[in-house]
Scaffold this active site. Structure first.
Site, PDB file in Angstrom:
ATOM      1  N   CYS A  74       0.929  -1.404  -0.171  1.00  0.00           N
ATOM      2  CA  CYS A  74       0.076  -0.010   0.133  1.00  0.00           C
ATOM      3  C   CYS A  74       0.772   1.272  -0.123  1.00  0.00           C
ATOM      4  O   CYS A  74       1.705   1.372   0.581  1.00  0.00           O
ATOM      5  CB  CYS A  74      -0.901   0.083   1.298  1.00  0.00           C
ATOM      6  SG  CYS A  74      -2.271  -1.118   0.860  1.00  0.00           S
ATOM      7  N   CYS A 156      -2.675  -0.663  -3.752  1.00  0.00           N
ATOM      8  CA  CYS A 156      -3.658  -0.102  -2.842  1.00  0.00           C
ATOM      9  C   CYS A 156      -3.139   1.342  -2.089  1.00  0.00           C
ATOM     10  O   CYS A 156      -1.931   1.746  -2.472  1.00  0.00           O
ATOM     11  CB  CYS A 156      -4.004  -0.949  -1.743  1.00  0.00           C
ATOM     12  SG  CYS A 156      -2.922  -1.826  -0.692  1.00  0.00           S
TER      13      CYS A 156
END
Ligand code: N1C
Length: 250
Positions: A74, A156
């Site tokens: 992420c 993400c």
């Protein structure tokens, strides 16, 4: 004698060339400690060995991807299109900030390699393989399509993409970035798509290019889009100065 030396040299080169891909695969793979490289090599080979090199679909690599799944990174995932050298110049030094597909096991093991099989043979060939556009379902293209899809699936948070301001269409519909990766960004995982437009001295496009409007329109409405023109030297500076915080690279 010159001819004999030439022939010997050529056949030695061919033998080494063929061995090379396996030894390259293993030596690159062994840098990633937690994987069984023999198992990955077997999964890799089954995708294309003993097959017509124009009949290797993307799904042929499903077992390989399953054997070395990508982890969520992420806020660090870095995509690129036609900016490979600039991006890797940066990520080689700043993997604290950005992770590309080539920083993962599969991407790094197969980067810059060519391979294919042949019907009726269990060998891996590295010459005489179809070119990128010669046929769509060739072993190399299918691998990058499959692995890019898997890599985009786990992206993400904040996602970055470096596009090239020195070409006519920085966001090109035929690129892997446009055709495979962007369609897989979904708002429940990806919050922002931050495009960095790499600007060189002779740039011919920038963030105002119409193709960027297409990109903005093609992403999920829940994903925030931004684009920033950044000089190549600024990007290099971020790589050469570890004291620059990731968020302050541009
Ligand atoms: O077609 P592209 O660019 O848009 O593909 C780049 C895009 C990146 O975001 C990567 O995640 O797709 C992924 N990717 C690779 O990681 C990769 N490594 C090496 C796609 N292609 C990759 N290659 C080789 O670069 C591949 O063999 C093909 O020839 C080029 C595609 O790059 P591009 O056209 O600049």
């Amino acid at each position: 004698t010159a001819l004999i030396i030439l022939i010997l040299g050529l056949s030695l080169g061919l033998t080494l060339g063929r061995r090379n891909i396996k030894s390259t695969f293993f030596s690159r793979c062994e840098k990633f400690k937690e994987y069984d490289c023999q198992k990955l090599w077997d999964a890799f080979q089954q995708a294309y060995v003993n097959k017509d090199p124009c009949k290797v679909p993307v799904e042929a690599y499903d077992p390989l991807i399953a054997a070395a799944p990508f982890k969520h990174q992420c806020n660090k995932t870095m995509f690129w299109s036609k900016t490979k050298d600039v991006v890797h110049g940066l990520t080689a030094k700043r993997n604290d900030c950005f992770v590309t597909l080539e920083d993962t096991l599969l991407g790094s093991v197969l980067d810059n390699l060519t391979w294919c099989g042949k019907e009726g043979s269990n060998d891996t060939f590295t010459t005489g393989c179809p070119g990128w556009s010669e046929c769509v379902n060739n072993p190399v293209r299918s691998f990058w399509n499959r692995s890019s899809a898997a890599f985009a699936d786990v992206a993400c948070g904040n996602v970055t993409a470096m596009l090239n301001g020195s070409i006519n269409t920085p966001f090109n519909p035929t690129s892997i970035f446009a055709s495979v990766e962007v369609p897989r960004f979904i708002a429940s995982r990806v919050k922002n798509l931050n495009v960095v437009m790499v600007i060189q001295k002779n740039n011919i496009s920038n963030c105002t290019d119409p193709s960027l409007k297409n990109l903005r329109q093609s992403i999920d409405t829940g994903i925030t889009f931004s684009c920033k023109d950044v000089s190549e030297s600024r990007i290099q500076e971020c790589g050469s100065k570890p004291e620059i915080a990731c968020g302050a690279c541009w």
